[in-house]
Design an enzyme around this catalytic site. Sequence first.
Site, PDB file in Angstrom:
ATOM      1  N   GLY A  80     -19.128 -17.133  -6.674  1.00  0.00           N
ATOM      2  CA  GLY A  80     -17.937 -17.551  -7.403  1.00  0.00           C
ATOM      3  C   GLY A  80     -18.407 -18.448  -8.528  1.00  0.00           C
ATOM      4  O   GLY A  80     -18.792 -19.587  -8.280  1.00  0.00           O
ATOM      5  N   HIS A  81     -18.459 -17.911  -9.742  1.00  0.00           N
ATOM      6  CA  HIS A  81     -18.972 -18.671 -10.883  1.00  0.00           C
ATOM      7  C   HIS A  81     -17.808 -19.008 -11.807  1.00  0.00           C
ATOM      8  O   HIS A  81     -17.156 -18.111 -12.335  1.00  0.00           O
ATOM      9  CB  HIS A  81     -20.039 -17.856 -11.624  1.00  0.00           C
ATOM     10  CG  HIS A  81     -21.258 -17.587 -10.796  1.00  0.00           C
ATOM     11  ND1 HIS A  81     -22.322 -16.865 -11.249  1.00  0.00           N
ATOM     12  CD2 HIS A  81     -21.579 -17.966  -9.534  1.00  0.00           C
ATOM     13  CE1 HIS A  81     -23.247 -16.806 -10.298  1.00  0.00           C
ATOM     14  NE2 HIS A  81     -22.806 -17.462  -9.250  1.00  0.00           N
ATOM     15  N   LYS A  87     -23.619 -23.002 -11.978  1.00  0.00           N
ATOM     16  CA  LYS A  87     -24.399 -21.984 -12.695  1.00  0.00           C
ATOM     17  C   LYS A  87     -23.547 -21.247 -13.725  1.00  0.00           C
ATOM     18  O   LYS A  87     -24.010 -20.932 -14.812  1.00  0.00           O
ATOM     19  CB  LYS A  87     -24.982 -20.960 -11.688  1.00  0.00           C
ATOM     20  CG  LYS A  87     -25.940 -21.576 -10.681  1.00  0.00           C
ATOM     21  CD  LYS A  87     -26.456 -20.559  -9.681  1.00  0.00           C
ATOM     22  CE  LYS A  87     -25.391 -20.031  -8.755  1.00  0.00           C
ATOM     23  NZ  LYS A  87     -24.828 -21.001  -7.811  1.00  0.00           N
ATOM     24  N   LYS A 147     -20.914 -22.280 -15.423  1.00  0.00           N
ATOM     25  CA  LYS A 147     -20.681 -23.082 -16.626  1.00  0.00           C
ATOM     26  C   LYS A 147     -21.927 -23.101 -17.510  1.00  0.00           C
ATOM     27  O   LYS A 147     -21.838 -22.937 -18.727  1.00  0.00           O
ATOM     28  CB  LYS A 147     -20.313 -24.529 -16.252  1.00  0.00           C
ATOM     29  CG  LYS A 147     -20.362 -25.412 -17.492  1.00  0.00           C
ATOM     30  CD  LYS A 147     -20.135 -26.862 -17.310  1.00  0.00           C
ATOM     31  CE  LYS A 147     -20.760 -27.582 -18.510  1.00  0.00           C
ATOM     32  NZ  LYS A 147     -20.112 -28.789 -18.909  1.00  0.00           N
ATOM     33  N   GLN A 171     -25.771 -17.778  -5.772  1.00  0.00           N
ATOM     34  CA  GLN A 171     -26.143 -18.599  -4.604  1.00  0.00           C
ATOM     35  C   GLN A 171     -27.176 -19.666  -5.015  1.00  0.00           C
ATOM     36  O   GLN A 171     -27.111 -20.139  -6.139  1.00  0.00           O
ATOM     37  CB  GLN A 171     -26.641 -17.735  -3.435  1.00  0.00           C
ATOM     38  CG  GLN A 171     -25.540 -16.898  -2.781  1.00  0.00           C
ATOM     39  CD  GLN A 171     -25.186 -15.622  -3.511  1.00  0.00           C
ATOM     40  OE1 GLN A 171     -26.044 -14.822  -3.826  1.00  0.00           O
ATOM     41  NE2 GLN A 171     -23.916 -15.412  -3.779  1.00  0.00           N
ATOM     42  N   GLY A 208     -26.062 -23.482  -3.633  1.00  0.00           N
ATOM     43  CA  GLY A 208     -25.035 -22.756  -4.382  1.00  0.00           C
ATOM     44  C   GLY A 208     -23.980 -23.680  -4.969  1.00  0.00           C
ATOM     45  O   GLY A 208     -23.960 -24.893  -4.697  1.00  0.00           O
ATOM     46  N   ASP A 209     -23.137 -23.099  -5.828  1.00  0.00           N
ATOM     47  CA  ASP A 209     -22.022 -23.817  -6.465  1.00  0.00           C
ATOM     48  C   ASP A 209     -22.479 -25.025  -7.288  1.00  0.00           C
ATOM     49  O   ASP A 209     -21.772 -26.023  -7.389  1.00  0.00           O
ATOM     50  CB  ASP A 209     -20.996 -24.270  -5.406  1.00  0.00           C
ATOM     51  CG  ASP A 209     -20.437 -23.095  -4.636  1.00  0.00           C
ATOM     52  OD1 ASP A 209     -20.251 -22.033  -5.248  1.00  0.00           O
ATOM     53  OD2 ASP A 209     -20.194 -23.247  -3.427  1.00  0.00           O
TER      54      ASP A 209
HETATM   55  P1  GDP Z   1     -21.506 -21.826  -9.478  1.00  0.00           P
HETATM   56  O1  GDP Z   1     -21.218 -20.964  -8.296  1.00  0.00           O
HETATM   57  O2  GDP Z   1     -22.878 -22.407  -9.435  1.00  0.00           O
HETATM   58  O3  GDP Z   1     -21.229 -21.157 -10.787  1.00  0.00           O
HETATM   59  O4  GDP Z   1     -20.512 -23.060  -9.369  1.00  0.00           O
HETATM   60  P2  GDP Z   1     -18.929 -22.980  -9.050  1.00  0.00           P
HETATM   61  O5  GDP Z   1     -18.232 -22.477 -10.257  1.00  0.00           O
HETATM   62  O6  GDP Z   1     -18.696 -22.294  -7.757  1.00  0.00           O
HETATM   63  O7  GDP Z   1     -18.613 -24.505  -8.782  1.00  0.00           O
HETATM   64  C1  GDP Z   1     -18.834 -25.480  -9.757  1.00  0.00           C
HETATM   65  C2  GDP Z   1     -17.496 -26.158 -10.072  1.00  0.00           C
HETATM   66  O8  GDP Z   1     -17.743 -27.350 -10.776  1.00  0.00           O
HETATM   67  C3  GDP Z   1     -16.580 -25.342 -10.962  1.00  0.00           C
HETATM   68  O9  GDP Z   1     -15.248 -25.614 -10.634  1.00  0.00           O
HETATM   69  C4  GDP Z   1     -16.897 -25.869 -12.364  1.00  0.00           C
HETATM   70  O10 GDP Z   1     -15.812 -25.727 -13.274  1.00  0.00           O
HETATM   71  C5  GDP Z   1     -17.146 -27.311 -12.074  1.00  0.00           C
HETATM   72  N1  GDP Z   1     -18.114 -27.977 -12.945  1.00  0.00           N
HETATM   73  C6  GDP Z   1     -19.252 -27.484 -13.498  1.00  0.00           C
HETATM   74  N2  GDP Z   1     -19.925 -28.465 -14.146  1.00  0.00           N
HETATM   75  C7  GDP Z   1     -19.191 -29.591 -13.987  1.00  0.00           C
HETATM   76  C8  GDP Z   1     -19.362 -30.956 -14.400  1.00  0.00           C
HETATM   77  O11 GDP Z   1     -20.337 -31.332 -15.022  1.00  0.00           O
HETATM   78  N3  GDP Z   1     -18.395 -31.840 -14.023  1.00  0.00           N
HETATM   79  C9  GDP Z   1     -17.293 -31.477 -13.297  1.00  0.00           C
HETATM   80  N4  GDP Z   1     -16.403 -32.406 -12.982  1.00  0.00           N
HETATM   81  N5  GDP Z   1     -17.103 -30.201 -12.904  1.00  0.00           N
HETATM   82  C10 GDP Z   1     -18.039 -29.288 -13.233  1.00  0.00           C
HETATM   83  P1  IMO Z   2     -22.412 -19.084  -5.781  1.00  0.00           P
HETATM   84  O1  IMO Z   2     -23.104 -17.995  -6.586  1.00  0.00           O
HETATM   85  C1  IMO Z   2     -22.189 -21.200  -1.989  1.00  0.00           C
HETATM   86  C2  IMO Z   2     -23.029 -18.877   1.631  1.00  0.00           C
HETATM   87  C3  IMO Z   2     -21.893 -18.637   2.594  1.00  0.00           C
HETATM   88  C4  IMO Z   2     -22.661 -18.588   3.903  1.00  0.00           C
HETATM   89  C5  IMO Z   2     -23.952 -17.881   3.509  1.00  0.00           C
HETATM   90  C6  IMO Z   2     -23.956 -16.384   3.803  1.00  0.00           C
HETATM   91  O2  IMO Z   2     -20.997 -19.276  -6.142  1.00  0.00           O
HETATM   92  O3  IMO Z   2     -23.223 -20.328  -5.792  1.00  0.00           O
HETATM   93  P2  IMO Z   2     -22.772 -14.292   2.661  1.00  0.00           P
HETATM   94  O4  IMO Z   2     -21.328 -13.968   2.479  1.00  0.00           O
HETATM   95  O5  IMO Z   2     -23.549 -14.364   1.403  1.00  0.00           O
HETATM   96  O6  IMO Z   2     -23.442 -13.420   3.685  1.00  0.00           O
HETATM   97  O7  IMO Z   2     -22.763 -15.780   3.304  1.00  0.00           O
HETATM   98  O8  IMO Z   2     -24.103 -18.092   2.124  1.00  0.00           O
HETATM   99  N1  IMO Z   2     -22.757 -18.455   0.238  1.00  0.00           N
HETATM  100  C7  IMO Z   2     -22.535 -19.299  -0.770  1.00  0.00           C
HETATM  101  N2  IMO Z   2     -22.403 -20.648  -0.779  1.00  0.00           N
HETATM  102  N3  IMO Z   2     -22.118 -20.517  -3.132  1.00  0.00           N
HETATM  103  C8  IMO Z   2     -22.279 -19.179  -3.152  1.00  0.00           C
HETATM  104  O9  IMO Z   2     -22.365 -18.465  -4.288  1.00  0.00           O
HETATM  105  C9  IMO Z   2     -22.446 -18.499  -1.926  1.00  0.00           C
HETATM  106  N4  IMO Z   2     -22.592 -17.204  -1.569  1.00  0.00           N
HETATM  107  C10 IMO Z   2     -22.806 -17.196  -0.249  1.00  0.00           C
HETATM  108  O10 IMO Z   2     -20.952 -19.687   2.558  1.00  0.00           O
HETATM  109  O11 IMO Z   2     -22.986 -19.883   4.312  1.00  0.00           O
HETATM  110 MG    MG Z   3     -19.810 -20.791  -6.774  1.00  0.00          MG
END
Ligand code: GDP
Ligand code: IMO
Ligand code: MG
Length: 428
Positions: free
Chosen positions: A40-41, A16, A18, A223, A12-13
């Site tokens: 959290g996107h 996606k 962006k 995720q 995750g994170d």
């Molecule tokens: P998601 O859950 O997969 O959508 O990812 P998140 O938004 O939770 O976390 C990704 C973080 O990295 C966010 O704060 C984005 O703004 C940031 N981000 C995405 N791509 C890049 C990149 O290429 N470089 C940097 N420095 N930050 C990025």
């Molecule tokens: P995005 O879409 C990262 C993790 C939680 C925990 C496990 C189960 O932003 O990538 P839950 O509340 O789903 O039952 O928690 O999954 N988790 C994530 N980790 N990015 C996420 O979403 C997540 N959504 C859930 O931290 O370990």
């Molecule tokens: Mg996220």
Amino acid sequence: MPGVVLVGAQWGDEGKGKITDLIANDFDYVVRYQGGNNAGHTVIHGGHKLALHLIPSGIMYPSITPMIGNGCVVDPRVLLEEIDTLEAEGISTEKLLISGNAHVIMPYHLDLDGASERRLGNNLIGTTHRGIGPAYQDKASRMGIRIQDLFDEHIFRAKLEAALLEKNDILEKVYGLPTYTVDQICETYLPYAERINPHVCECSQTLNAALDDHKWILFEGAQGTLLDIDHGTYPFVTSSSCTAGGATVGTGVGPKTIDKVLGIAKAYITRVGSGPFPTELSDEAGDTLTQVGQEFGTTTGRQRRSGWYDAVIVRYAVAVNGLTDLCITKLDVLSALDTIKVCVAYECDGQIYKTVPASQTVFHHVKPIYEELPGWKTNITHCRSFSDLPHEAKDYIDFLEDLAGIPVSIIAVGPDRNQTIMRRWKTR
Ligand code: GDP
Ligand code: IMO
Ligand code: MG
């Protein structure tokens, strides 16, 4: 067929949000197919960060119809708050569609999520405390309440009464928590229903009609592969099918709809919550990744655990999702490091593993085998084509591409939409 799935290739994170925002303009629909507001996107809008938890990241484009599919779980309070936030930002949510078959997160799901985590003590999963697991649990045990149930007060009350018979017992007798009455929940949830009603659709019919009309659909995963209920590091996973297969189940379109599967992976790797993590770092390099990469959860604010890129995991994601393309994000974060390690295989009890071991026990004990590559120690956030990158960064990407066995089609070098290298990606 004009369907593309965008899926997290790690825990995750990966960025996606962006990348969805970046390529969304090529599509007519952007659809979330699983998960809820545990996601959290982050998308950057008008120079500032916007965190989307439930509404698809394609919402920024007026031409796109965003949809929350049947495979999602919806907390109506959070949904309406998100709608209000977007509207306040000048982003219209008028076209947002929500499947009537999506399940509703109820107040007792939130209580039970927290209570079961507390009971697990040191073995806790580290959930987001958003009621996700308990809501999917009720769906599977056929005790769930669906979005469509909110619009028939008689049915809603009857289902709620049946659910509360069990939930109140568990809340009170197992966890010593306060209970709920049907009236109490109706008082908050029925007004939600009024606001949600104009957005409700039959997701499968709508999408299949759109496909017949040659519309393009982007399925936005939440995720990541290793958090998938079946294919992830169970039990340290979420409760839905985050992998590409979930896109068809979670929206009601056939598998032949999917033309491409774009996997998103960071140039390193992070994880929030508990569970095994072979390449986790607890040294200065790990601190650098956390600080420079700003690795703090978008949903819970928790510090993410950071580690070196794990090619074994990404290869696994290629197989499980049938990835056709890879996008590497946050390459710019590695500019801070002198040298960079990549995990190419694992070792456990003298045995070498080039794929994720079938036994979870082995996975908990594997040691990463690293190859070390030189860093580039220069700012790359302005690079817009592959040839702009320093040769060490190009070699790094080529190395990851060889290890994954599929093309690295997009490279992100910063959080902004335009801080991207479109190397080989073509939607159409
Ligand atoms: P998601 O859950 O997969 O959508 O990812 P998140 O938004 O939770 O976390 C990704 C973080 O990295 C966010 O704060 C984005 O703004 C940031 N981000 C995405 N791509 C890049 C990149 O290429 N470089 C940097 N420095 N930050 C990025
Ligand atoms: P995005 O879409 C990262 C993790 C939680 C925990 C496990 C189960 O932003 O990538 P839950 O509340 O789903 O039952 O928690 O999954 N988790 C994530 N980790 N990015 C996420 O979403 C997540 N959504 C859930 O931290 O370990
Ligand atoms: Mg996220």
